[in-house]
Scaffold this active site. Structure first.
Site, PDB file in Angstrom:
ATOM      1  N   CYS C  14      -0.407   1.688   5.366  1.00 18.40           N
ATOM      2  CA  CYS C  14      -1.612   1.715   6.180  1.00 18.40           C
ATOM      3  C   CYS C  14      -1.431   2.758   7.274  1.00 18.40           C
ATOM      4  O   CYS C  14      -0.323   3.158   7.597  1.00 18.40           O
ATOM      5  CB  CYS C  14      -1.838   0.361   6.865  1.00 18.40           C
ATOM      6  SG  CYS C  14      -2.283  -0.953   5.719  1.00 18.40           S
ATOM      7  N   GLY C  40      -2.959   5.540   3.091  1.00 21.08           N
ATOM      8  CA  GLY C  40      -3.739   4.479   2.451  1.00 21.08           C
ATOM      9  C   GLY C  40      -5.066   4.987   1.955  1.00 21.08           C
ATOM     10  O   GLY C  40      -5.832   5.550   2.733  1.00 21.08           O
ATOM     11  N   GLY C 117       1.930  -2.526   8.592  1.00 19.39           N
ATOM     12  CA  GLY C 117       3.196  -3.253   8.473  1.00 19.39           C
ATOM     13  C   GLY C 117       3.012  -4.511   7.649  1.00 19.39           C
ATOM     14  O   GLY C 117       1.914  -4.786   7.162  1.00 19.39           O
ATOM     15  N   TYR C 257       9.680  10.002   2.263  1.00 17.55           N
ATOM     16  CA  TYR C 257       8.595   9.999   1.306  1.00 17.55           C
ATOM     17  C   TYR C 257       7.195   9.854   1.910  1.00 17.55           C
ATOM     18  O   TYR C 257       6.268  10.542   1.504  1.00 17.55           O
ATOM     19  CB  TYR C 257       8.836   8.846   0.328  1.00 17.55           C
ATOM     20  CG  TYR C 257       7.736   8.662  -0.656  1.00 17.55           C
ATOM     21  CD1 TYR C 257       7.758   9.327  -1.875  1.00 17.55           C
ATOM     22  CD2 TYR C 257       6.651   7.851  -0.363  1.00 17.55           C
ATOM     23  CE1 TYR C 257       6.724   9.168  -2.779  1.00 17.55           C
ATOM     24  CE2 TYR C 257       5.617   7.705  -1.260  1.00 17.55           C
ATOM     25  CZ  TYR C 257       5.658   8.360  -2.458  1.00 17.55           C
ATOM     26  OH  TYR C 257       4.646   8.215  -3.349  1.00 17.55           O
TER      27      TYR C 257
END
Lengths: 480, 480, 480, 480
Positions: C14, C40, C117, C257
């Protein structure tokens, strides 16, 4: 007027509008199409002309007028002139490409065309045009008119239209918009209606008077069979390029079924005519009844006429659900009389213990009327007498009405007593052909009842099987 | 390859696909179009042929291949043969009607056509055809081919295509599907690419080899300028109906900008060519640099070549946001360098305190490169040297690439030093025309750099201003 | 950064945005979300506050930021304050109801919340809250925060937030908008990033610095683990309601990443870190190579570092198709290496006859890298050496990254030599855990590599299986 | 029944359905909602229960039942049990979030709830619940029931429902689906209808009998005021948790206007009641008339009764356009009587030269009836006598009917003679309150006519102004 979701009734053909010289031409055309929606729910379109350089602007889409047009699309249709069209495909596939008006450039200038009717020799003319190199963009029979217009060597588009139409047979009430004129023309038999009106100094042409009523236009007159009206710079000229056919052939089905009851057709008001049919039906086929009920809304006027004539009470024994969509998800475990129940429900208090006369304007396959008859008996009806305010429908229409095929027409095969048995009625009476003609239907096309086709139907008159091309059915809400 | 949202770069033209004799022809065509998406993102379409009666099936829509086609629409495209098209309008409006392939019936049978290129005399031929009664359904210049095909009196569609093309001038790489054959043809100058391949015994034609790679087809050979390939019942015949022009005129811009780097064009691999341009650019315009960075992804290959040639480190000093949509809602209170920031951002650690060489393949208006230059300085660049791996673009393309107009081309008006000043660079170097030609670009069309147009451009060669008709822009996701 | 259509890579979690005191707060939040899109792509939303009466306005929808928001929806989001969110579901279903920000009324006033999270004890707290009568409107674990907020008896919403978060364990970087304040807080371990910036006197909070760069905001500082920042009437207060955890636990995967390469995370620039990993990888696993190529774009930086360290040429041997949609219709007759070909294609000229080192940042299932390896050999590679710039991924993430399950992780079961064999490489080298930590990754959460989870995972830590309710998947473009 | 596009008439409230133990429960619920469409056209939803693990499945959307549901969405609603809802917002905003049924998890299991009616103390209870930490996901007053259910400490959901409802005042006919039961309950006054039926061994609950008729279910009985019916494993139990109020208070407006004419309400058939009102109206206010015409379709039954009672001919003087969409683009240059013409048109032949009695069921603002009156005169009516088959509407409804506000009710301010003058009628007669009560309306709630509110209305009874949150109006076709 209430055909969506009623698959076994004839469907409408088309409606056309033309506006010349109004500051809000597209908006007026849009409202006119709104009033003509009953004539075609498959697609709608308007082509306006004007702006600074006399451009044409077009917006067409699949679906109802209210779905196809919005504030933005109307605003883009600038100019003081417009033609519009609502369509139910009588020939050609149901795709956006077939939505009218057709717009094209010719060496005599841009043209937009909206057509109501069916041309019986379209397939042959199309073959011939393709043989001479014409490329057809649609599968509609109306496109041949555009190609003939473009190939004619006449100097003006009006002359070219006469030239083109002289090659074509069948039914056409059409409006054409050129660089500087609005042209309206009916075929020599006058199969389909076309009426002329005035609004705030502008000229308006529409398929039915109800469109003029909505926009507040005054009805001027019906355009005559074979007549061509040319409106240029506000001036109206009337020509008779085609001699009026010996026999008038206005479609009797427009009176019985198609047109809105508030419209006035060349022979008079539709509602009054339908009521008169009910009265004659009562005289031809009286029934020993306690109550007369219509199949709403198609049997309304005739039922009132029938009841009045016999002095039997008229009542609403079946009500209609007005929120009927196009499709229903039916459970696997079938519900009794499902199809008809989605739309109709009986009111036992009106019917119970009574001898009921049920009046409608036509029987197609007979399935619906059988289910309605069952429903009435389940609601307690002692007897069910079915009365139809027209003769048995036995033949297809070749002039623009999307009739069921012969195989689907119960009256094409069965005599009346057997139909009566098959729909489970205690008695069944159709208005006679003579009765229909006496009611004012003389001098009309009643081929679907009589088989007397005013324009001969030859082998190639069948709806043109035009193209091997199959367009897949991707949703195309609108095209502009 | 990364042009959406980059308004001041040339946009693509078109890509074509043809498949003959594969059980999943439409699906293969769809994947090929997928690989050719960089050649046109406006509309996509496939017309397949087959089924039991050799029918044609078509599906076209606005947008990307992945948006236009789904499982259902592919499934409806039955048959073992197909032609496909992706389009970016170089002429004609952007509407669904213009989406290719064009499908039509002629008296020599049904035909589907997909065209890449621009015809310089289309407007005149169109006028003439309209004068002879042709009705155009689109505003695309490609439609004239269809009309000429239909009007030709040659017996077969191949003969008619030769007949039609002999009337037309300009660029065309096209595929045609007839009742029993797939035809592929390139114009005598060979402006646009067209390559032949084989897959599981089927023949495939595509604009670029990358389409063959994706579907796993073997590359057979490039179709030659002026050559026509006819594939019928699995057999391939090659004709040379048009003599190959004296001067080859393959578009050098395909190498520099258009084609995918993994594609092999007639003269070799695109990526290798671009890298070689970078090497030559380094020799012509070396810069005293600490780091060479590309403007991703268009300057990638040339930057690597440049860096290798000079022995200066190559690095990624600017990154790209890959989630860039077509539109952004910009705040009223403007953000510095907004347009370019949506897509690019500098990495100060790579740039700060360094003398930076920024390599790209072209400058159009100069606005973007100026903002990038500002961004690099803000990230701490000590010097910014801009190097362009092609000569200044000064002329429009008349053969199928949607170039900015002369007014929009900064190099059309300004000499290099002034461009350098206007974009705020410390130095600016373009590859020379000689350098480009030496790199392998000889015998190509480089008119956009040199002004030497292989096919003469006359007054009527401008993109045809075909129609006064303006179609409003209602959303039409797809039509089928 | 290029994950759509790459099903076997970890997906994002997110991104959050907060704006306080800017006249175009919603537009600024929208642009920030644009830059955070890589975090996201499932849904996006903004809740603004302002207008005359301090109302909240919200717009949320499924899809990309550019699809969800348009000019009209932005215009409706009035006020000088806003919070925004982009989401990829790590827990909870993928429906519009789960789109954030969450907006609610509490007796301490209206509140809007955006969370990045994953809370490890959400399921248990949710059960307990439902046991006490709470009604959950979504299946997202973030909703428990809202309920705890609402039930807290603390006087202010800040106090309530502290109260609520003290009950929760796991990862949270969140922004909360109250009637008069913007609150930003990170969990004591600081798993996820959250950065503070200033723009024209307004305060901005964002997941990554790239969002601040796009809108032209100056980076102020990273919010510290356990810190809560409260901005009210333009004044910023910083609290430390939660003691910073002994061990920092910033997610190392953000560096490897997740994050955009141009972002600066608390430990430094992402791109620089990735390049350093490539250098260390070269030292740990040198390969006798002629060329080093990245798997674009994920292996880019590491490949450059690897090549530089070894002094071997870096080149682009595989190119990427940037027009990759979400789905492809694959033919029944499967194409070799289909999945990977849609997106990647080799350039034989770069590879042929060479010993190739292929660099990427991770291997998940191994299928893609095997296909790429095949593709390289088919393009003529003499040897293929695969190098991964991170240790083998062996464990799931419980703190907010949507990792494949253990069964899907090839490294969870196989030792490196067997992975090497299964992907068909000549050699395979992963960066060591020590190497990663030495590169600057010490003091981070590297549980997905090491299995050392900073916050204990108990039986109920699995993504909450919250509801028996299954919502059907009708297309819901946006809700507002 | 024909209210879309008729802005100045009362709009509907809601309709509910429950199915227990039918293999095609969702399909049956869908058809029932189809028949109840007249009770609410804003949104529709179904929550089914079943499958292997007793899961709940839900599909809700904005719009008509036929738009919200398709084959796929019905197929996904698995299980043998279902509740359904159609909604017209009487309180709360019009957004997808407010679409019912509400589905929630409680610690007593999952629950789905569909509510028809309005709770007069919802705002206060909501405030109190929010004060105790409840988070509301919607702005609908019905959601308070769900929260009370969840917070009740009773063991079963039935007990909890009794507990919850004992806290609430006002109107509710609701169905609740729990893990193993279908519960149906009416408030002690019995404001809104709720009827029980059987179909193939399954139990069905619906707002009106017309829903049972469509699906072919047998009517069992009306659920009594204050009664709660619990159906579990096919067994039906009836409880009376709330004492029936001293005075019955079934809504008289359901008879006069709301319910479908074919429905049987607790006091009898709706159509028969309306006809009886027409007869009494004729006795109270006879008019010297030549023809009696209804305002279709709302005045239909009363007009027939009126005509029969006086022995004056009944006829259809105004017809209705059934293709009326929600919006029209009106030209700037206003058309006379535009609003009413879109829907109605007069048939001069029926009216011209006659003294006309126009019958309808209510007058709200008076604008429409004035335009109709003008239209009749323009069609040639000699006299226009307006008769209304109910007393003047002077008060708002607090129990679930979305009435115009007092300011909008012409009868709230003006005495009858002034209304008559303002609508341009020759005479105007309303049915008296005594007449209505004598006709069978005694023991009903007629507060909108009499001001006698059965449940006291206090300051906080106004429709709850729940939230400061404004959701923007992005099109959300459906959510699943």
């Amino acid at each position: 007027m209430d055909r969506p979701g009623q698959p076994d009734r004839p469907r409408e053909a088309c409606g056309v509008m033309g506006v010349h010289g109004h500051p809000e031409a597209a908006n007026i055309a849009y409202l006119g199409l709104y009033a003509l929606q009953h004539r075609g729910q498959e697609s709608a379109g308007i082509c306006s002309r004007g702006g600074r350089e006399g451009e044409q602007f077009v917006h067409r889409g699949m679906g109802l007028v209210s779905d196809v047009f919005g504030e933005q699309s109307i605003a883009k249709l600038r100019g003081r002139h417009a033609v519009g069209h609502v369509r139910y495909s009588t020939s050609g596939d149901s795709t956006l490409r077939n939505a009218q008006p057709f717009c094209a450039n010719t060496d005599a200038g841009p043209v937009a065309l909206a057509h109501n009717g069916n041309l019986v020799n379209a397939a042959r003319v199309r073959d011939e045009l393709e043989g001479r190199g014409a490329i057809f963009a649609t599968t509609s029979d109306s496109e041949v008119i555009v190609h003939l217009l473009a190939r004619s060597r006449q100097p003006t588009l009006e002359d070219r239209l006469v030239d083109a139409l002289s090659r074509l047979k069948g039914a056409y009430s059409l409006v054409m918009q050129t660089r500087d004129a609005l042209v309206a023309v009916r075929d020599p038999h006058g199969f389909r209606p076309l009426v002329l009106g005035q609004l705030d100094g502008a000229w308006v042409v529409a398929s039915e008077t109800c469109a003029l009523d909505l926009i507040g236009a005054a009805v001027e007159r019906h355009i005559a069979p074979g007549e061509m009206v040319v409106i240029r710079r506000g001036k109206l000229g009337a020509l008779q390029p085609f001699p009026r056919a010996d026999c008038g052939a206005f479609c009797i089905f427009e009176y019985i079924y198609f047109a809105r009851p508030d419209s006035n057709l060349p022979g008079g008001n539709v509602y009054a005519f339908r009521k008169e049919l009910g009265r004659r039906l009562a005289r031809e086929h009286p029934a020993p009844a306690d109550v007369v009920i219509p199949l709403l809304d198609s049997g309304n006027a005739a039922a009132l006429g029938y009841a009045e004539e016999l002095g039997v009470p008229y009542d609403t024994g079946i009500i209609r659900n007005h929120f009927v969509g196009r499709t229903f998800i039916e459970p696997a475990q079938t519900i009794r009389n499902f199809g008809v129940k989605i739309k109709h429900n009986a009111i036992p208090g009106v019917i119970s213990g009574k001898r009921v006369v049920l009046v409608d304007d036509s029987i197609v396959r007979g399935t619906s009327i059988m289910k309605i008859s069952n429903m009435l008996r389940a609601a307690g009806a002692r007897e069910v007498h079915v009365r139809i305010s027209a003769p048995p429908t036995t033949r297809p229409c070749h002039y623009g009405i999307d009739m069921p095929t012969r195989q689907e027409l119960i009256a094409a095969d069965l005599p009346v007593p057997e139909i009566c048995a098959s729909i489970g009625a205690d008695s069944l009476g159709y208005l006679s052909l003579a009765g229909l003609r006496d009611a004012g239907g003389r001098g009309h096309c009643d081929a679907c009842f009589s088989g007397e086709y005013p324009v001969p139907i030859t082998a190639d008159s069948s709806p043109p099987q035009i193209s091997l091309l199959r367009e897949s059915s991707a949703a195309a809400a609108a095209e502009g």
